[in-house]
Design a protein around this motif. Sequence first.
Motif, PDB file in Angstrom:
ATOM      1  N   THR A 102       0.838  -1.197   0.000  1.00  0.00           N
ATOM      2  CA  THR A 102       0.000   0.000   0.000  1.00  0.00           C
ATOM      3  C   THR A 102       0.873   1.248   0.000  1.00  0.00           C
ATOM      4  O   THR A 102       1.856   1.337   0.734  1.00  0.00           O
ATOM      5  N   SER A 106       0.808   5.827  -0.661  1.00  0.00           N
ATOM      6  CA  SER A 106      -0.007   7.043  -0.585  1.00  0.00           C
ATOM      7  C   SER A 106       0.527   8.071  -1.564  1.00  0.00           C
ATOM      8  O   SER A 106       1.721   8.105  -1.860  1.00  0.00           O
ATOM      9  N   GLU A 107      -0.378   8.906  -2.043  1.00  0.00           N
ATOM     10  CA  GLU A 107       0.015  10.005  -2.917  1.00  0.00           C
ATOM     11  C   GLU A 107      -0.897  11.196  -2.636  1.00  0.00           C
ATOM     12  O   GLU A 107      -2.089  11.029  -2.436  1.00  0.00           O
ATOM     13  N   GLU A 108      -0.301  12.383  -2.620  1.00  0.00           N
ATOM     14  CA  GLU A 108      -1.071  13.602  -2.402  1.00  0.00           C
ATOM     15  C   GLU A 108      -1.228  14.348  -3.717  1.00  0.00           C
ATOM     16  O   GLU A 108      -0.286  14.455  -4.500  1.00  0.00           O
ATOM     17  N   LYS A 143      -8.324   4.629   0.223  1.00  0.00           N
ATOM     18  CA  LYS A 143      -8.737   5.587   1.252  1.00  0.00           C
ATOM     19  C   LYS A 143      -8.451   6.969   0.696  1.00  0.00           C
ATOM     20  O   LYS A 143      -7.359   7.229   0.188  1.00  0.00           O
ATOM     21  N   LYS A 151      -5.409  13.209  -0.433  1.00  0.00           N
ATOM     22  CA  LYS A 151      -4.445  12.144  -0.192  1.00  0.00           C
ATOM     23  C   LYS A 151      -5.142  10.818  -0.460  1.00  0.00           C
ATOM     24  O   LYS A 151      -6.165  10.509   0.137  1.00  0.00           O
ATOM     25  N   THR A 177      -4.694   6.687  -0.512  1.00  0.00           N
ATOM     26  CA  THR A 177      -3.884   5.587   0.003  1.00  0.00           C
ATOM     27  C   THR A 177      -4.489   4.282  -0.470  1.00  0.00           C
ATOM     28  O   THR A 177      -5.703   4.079  -0.368  1.00  0.00           O
ATOM     29  N   LEU A 196      -4.728   2.835  -6.550  1.00  0.00           N
ATOM     30  CA  LEU A 196      -4.367   4.229  -6.336  1.00  0.00           C
ATOM     31  C   LEU A 196      -4.243   4.938  -7.683  1.00  0.00           C
ATOM     32  O   LEU A 196      -4.744   6.049  -7.856  1.00  0.00           O
TER      33      LEU A 196
END
Length: 181
Positions: A52, A54-56, A85, A96, A98, A104
Amino acid sequence: IGKGGAILKKFEETYNVIIETPNKELGGQVLVIGTWEATEEAKKAIVDRAKTISEELDLKEAVITTLIYDRAAMARELEEELAVKIDLVKAKNLCKITGHATQLGEAKERILALDCIAKTVEVDLATIPAIIGKGGDNLKRISSENRVHLEVQREAGAVTITGERHNVVAAAEVVLSMFEE
């Protein structure tokens, strides 16, 4: 692990195994207990989940407003459909995401493809009560039927409509048609 161990509990139910959580002696490893087949499947799922990321995203205000509209209905739909998420920070126009890299990427692509606008429609001050309706009923109806956010500026005699372009155009037509009634 998930909030309160929710993800591990789901793995335990799905694969019919027992999962013991990390401790210092195991160096952050998890112990999976069950039949050989079940533990192998659970291990694969755990390793996959560990991928997993995350990217903003910095988004236009209209996109953030659209994603947040109706208690973040659109964001929740994407979360459920793509198993990601999504956290939204309106003050910073920040999103954001996730999730697993594939999901994603799909969520990011779909969010960036949103054609959202904010359009201000000038209205006669006398029509503002009719646009709002009793207890805000007309505003709520226009908003929900068109999936847009409406903001009335009473002093300016204007209504700002924010959402996906085709929905904003439809809602603006509804608001403007109220003058003709």
